[in-house]
Design a protein around this motif. Sequence first.
Motif, mmCIF file in Angstrom:
data_model
loop_
_atom_site.group_PDB
_atom_site.id
_atom_site.type_symbol
_atom_site.label_atom_id
_atom_site.label_comp_id
_atom_site.label_asym_id
_atom_site.label_seq_id
_atom_site.Cartn_x
_atom_site.Cartn_y
_atom_site.Cartn_z
ATOM 1 N N GLY A 1 0.815 -1.217 0.000
ATOM 2 C CA GLY A 1 0.000 0.000 0.000
ATOM 3 C C GLY A 1 0.844 1.260 0.000
ATOM 4 O O GLY A 1 0.552 2.223 -0.713
ATOM 5 N N THR A 2 1.911 1.258 0.787
ATOM 6 C CA THR A 2 2.744 2.456 0.843
ATOM 7 C C THR A 2 3.533 2.655 -0.452
ATOM 8 O O THR A 2 3.870 3.794 -0.795
ATOM 9 N N LEU A 3 3.809 1.572 -1.188
ATOM 10 C CA LEU A 3 4.410 1.721 -2.517
ATOM 11 C C LEU A 3 3.403 2.385 -3.451
ATOM 12 O O LEU A 3 3.750 3.300 -4.205
ATOM 13 N N ASP B 1 -4.048 13.779 5.031
ATOM 14 C CA ASP B 1 -5.154 13.797 5.984
ATOM 15 C C ASP B 1 -5.955 12.507 5.941
ATOM 16 O O ASP B 1 -6.642 12.169 6.879
ATOM 17 N N GLU B 2 -5.892 11.814 4.840
ATOM 18 C CA GLU B 2 -6.657 10.576 4.707
ATOM 19 C C GLU B 2 -5.994 9.722 3.638
ATOM 20 O O GLU B 2 -5.725 10.200 2.542
ATOM 21 N N VAL B 3 -5.724 8.495 3.964
ATOM 22 C CA VAL B 3 -5.241 7.536 2.979
ATOM 23 C C VAL B 3 -6.080 6.275 3.146
ATOM 24 O O VAL B 3 -6.255 5.784 4.264
ATOM 25 N N ARG B 4 -6.600 5.785 2.035
ATOM 26 C CA ARG B 4 -7.376 4.549 2.066
ATOM 27 C C ARG B 4 -6.910 3.658 0.927
ATOM 28 O O ARG B 4 -6.718 4.119 -0.199
ATOM 29 N N TYR B 5 -6.735 2.365 1.224
ATOM 30 C CA TYR B 5 -6.365 1.361 0.233
ATOM 31 C C TYR B 5 -7.617 0.555 -0.072
ATOM 32 O O TYR B 5 -8.063 -0.243 0.746
ATOM 33 N N LEU B 6 -8.201 0.767 -1.237
ATOM 34 C CA LEU B 6 -9.503 0.193 -1.553
ATOM 35 C C LEU B 6 -9.445 -1.046 -2.441
ATOM 36 O O LEU B 6 -10.291 -1.927 -2.333
ATOM 37 N N GLU B 7 -8.481 -1.092 -3.347
ATOM 38 C CA GLU B 7 -8.337 -2.224 -4.264
ATOM 39 C C GLU B 7 -6.866 -2.587 -4.350
ATOM 40 O O GLU B 7 -6.003 -1.715 -4.336
ATOM 41 N N SER B 8 -6.579 -3.867 -4.474
ATOM 42 C CA SER B 8 -5.194 -4.283 -4.636
ATOM 43 C C SER B 8 -4.754 -4.053 -6.084
ATOM 44 O O SER B 8 -5.576 -3.977 -6.995
ATOM 45 N N VAL B 9 -3.447 -3.934 -6.247
ATOM 46 C CA VAL B 9 -2.845 -3.766 -7.573
ATOM 47 C C VAL B 9 -1.713 -4.778 -7.687
ATOM 48 O O VAL B 9 -0.857 -4.866 -6.799
ATOM 49 N N ALA C 1 -5.119 18.470 -2.169
ATOM 50 C CA ALA C 1 -5.538 17.742 -3.372
ATOM 51 C C ALA C 1 -6.040 16.362 -2.985
ATOM 52 O O ALA C 1 -5.437 15.683 -2.158
ATOM 53 N N ARG C 2 -7.119 15.971 -3.589
ATOM 54 C CA ARG C 2 -7.610 14.594 -3.450
ATOM 55 C C ARG C 2 -7.054 13.819 -4.639
ATOM 56 O O ARG C 2 -7.305 14.170 -5.792
ATOM 57 N N VAL C 3 -6.266 12.807 -4.325
ATOM 58 C CA VAL C 3 -5.615 11.999 -5.349
ATOM 59 C C VAL C 3 -6.250 10.617 -5.329
ATOM 60 O O VAL C 3 -6.299 9.974 -4.282
ATOM 61 N N GLU C 4 -6.737 10.189 -6.458
ATOM 62 C CA GLU C 4 -7.256 8.830 -6.593
ATOM 63 C C GLU C 4 -6.352 8.081 -7.561
ATOM 64 O O GLU C 4 -6.188 8.502 -8.704
ATOM 65 N N LEU C 5 -5.778 6.990 -7.079
ATOM 66 C CA LEU C 5 -4.986 6.108 -7.930
ATOM 67 C C LEU C 5 -5.955 5.082 -8.495
ATOM 68 O O LEU C 5 -6.598 4.349 -7.736
ATOM 69 N N VAL C 6 -6.071 5.041 -9.814
ATOM 70 C CA VAL C 6 -7.096 4.241 -10.486
ATOM 71 C C VAL C 6 -6.436 3.093 -11.237
ATOM 72 O O VAL C 6 -5.427 3.292 -11.921
ATOM 73 N N ASN C 7 -7.025 1.891 -11.127
ATOM 74 C CA ASN C 7 -6.451 0.708 -11.767
ATOM 75 C C ASN C 7 -6.999 0.505 -13.183
ATOM 76 O O ASN C 7 -7.803 1.312 -13.673
ATOM 77 N N ASP C 8 -6.566 -0.581 -13.816
ATOM 78 C CA ASP C 8 -6.979 -0.919 -15.192
ATOM 79 C C ASP C 8 -8.498 -0.998 -15.365
ATOM 80 O O ASP C 8 -9.023 -0.717 -16.437
ATOM 81 N N GLY D 1 -10.715 0.756 -13.905
ATOM 82 C CA GLY D 1 -11.389 2.014 -13.584
ATOM 83 C C GLY D 1 -11.783 2.125 -12.123
ATOM 84 O O GLY D 1 -12.534 3.024 -11.750
ATOM 85 N N GLU D 2 -11.292 1.203 -11.295
ATOM 86 C CA GLU D 2 -11.614 1.222 -9.866
ATOM 87 C C GLU D 2 -10.556 2.027 -9.118
ATOM 88 O O GLU D 2 -9.366 1.985 -9.451
ATOM 89 N N THR D 3 -11.000 2.743 -8.104
ATOM 90 C CA THR D 3 -10.065 3.496 -7.280
ATOM 91 C C THR D 3 -9.344 2.536 -6.349
ATOM 92 O O THR D 3 -9.967 1.861 -5.531
ATOM 93 N N ALA D 4 -8.020 2.460 -6.486
ATOM 94 C CA ALA D 4 -7.209 1.581 -5.654
ATOM 95 C C ALA D 4 -6.763 2.281 -4.379
ATOM 96 O O ALA D 4 -6.719 1.673 -3.314
#
Length: 153
Positions: A61-63, A89-97, A124-131, A133-136
């Motif tokens: 997750g931290t990677l 302020d907020e970090v959430r791990y929602l989907e694995s990659v 800034a709200r940053v969403e890391l998105v996977n293949d 289209g899900e927010t990871a």
Amino acid sequence: MVERRRFEDFEMGEQYETEGRTVTDSDIRQFVGASGSTDPIHVDREYADAHPLVDDVVLQGTLLLGIADGFLVDAIASDAALAMNYGHDEVRYLESVSPGETVHAEIEIVDTEFRNEAWGLVTARVELVNDDGETAVIDVHRLLVATGDNDAV
């Protein structure tokens, strides 16, 4: 010379979408070397295959947070006159990659807060998105940015 953005130049609602980056087994190995994070879900395919929540080894997750941070730097911080990470302020791990997947970031400036004559906070709200289209990963990231009155710039 490139004109750099000051705190006053950032506006709530600005949005950015980054190019994709394909993650690899090498990313995991390098992160293990730097962090010592050897949980078997990240390094042991047999263990990961038997795990009920994943189908393959997954990035730490931290990677993933670091990859999201790199996207943020490319999209916002590298254009700032003077900026520094102020925190999350907020970090959430929602989907694995897993290795081989491509991720990108969708970024929105959600707040600007004047601190003093020299500095302001850009959130800034940053969403890391996977293949798929899900927010990871979600990261609400705060940057300290120089104002136009900051003599250090």
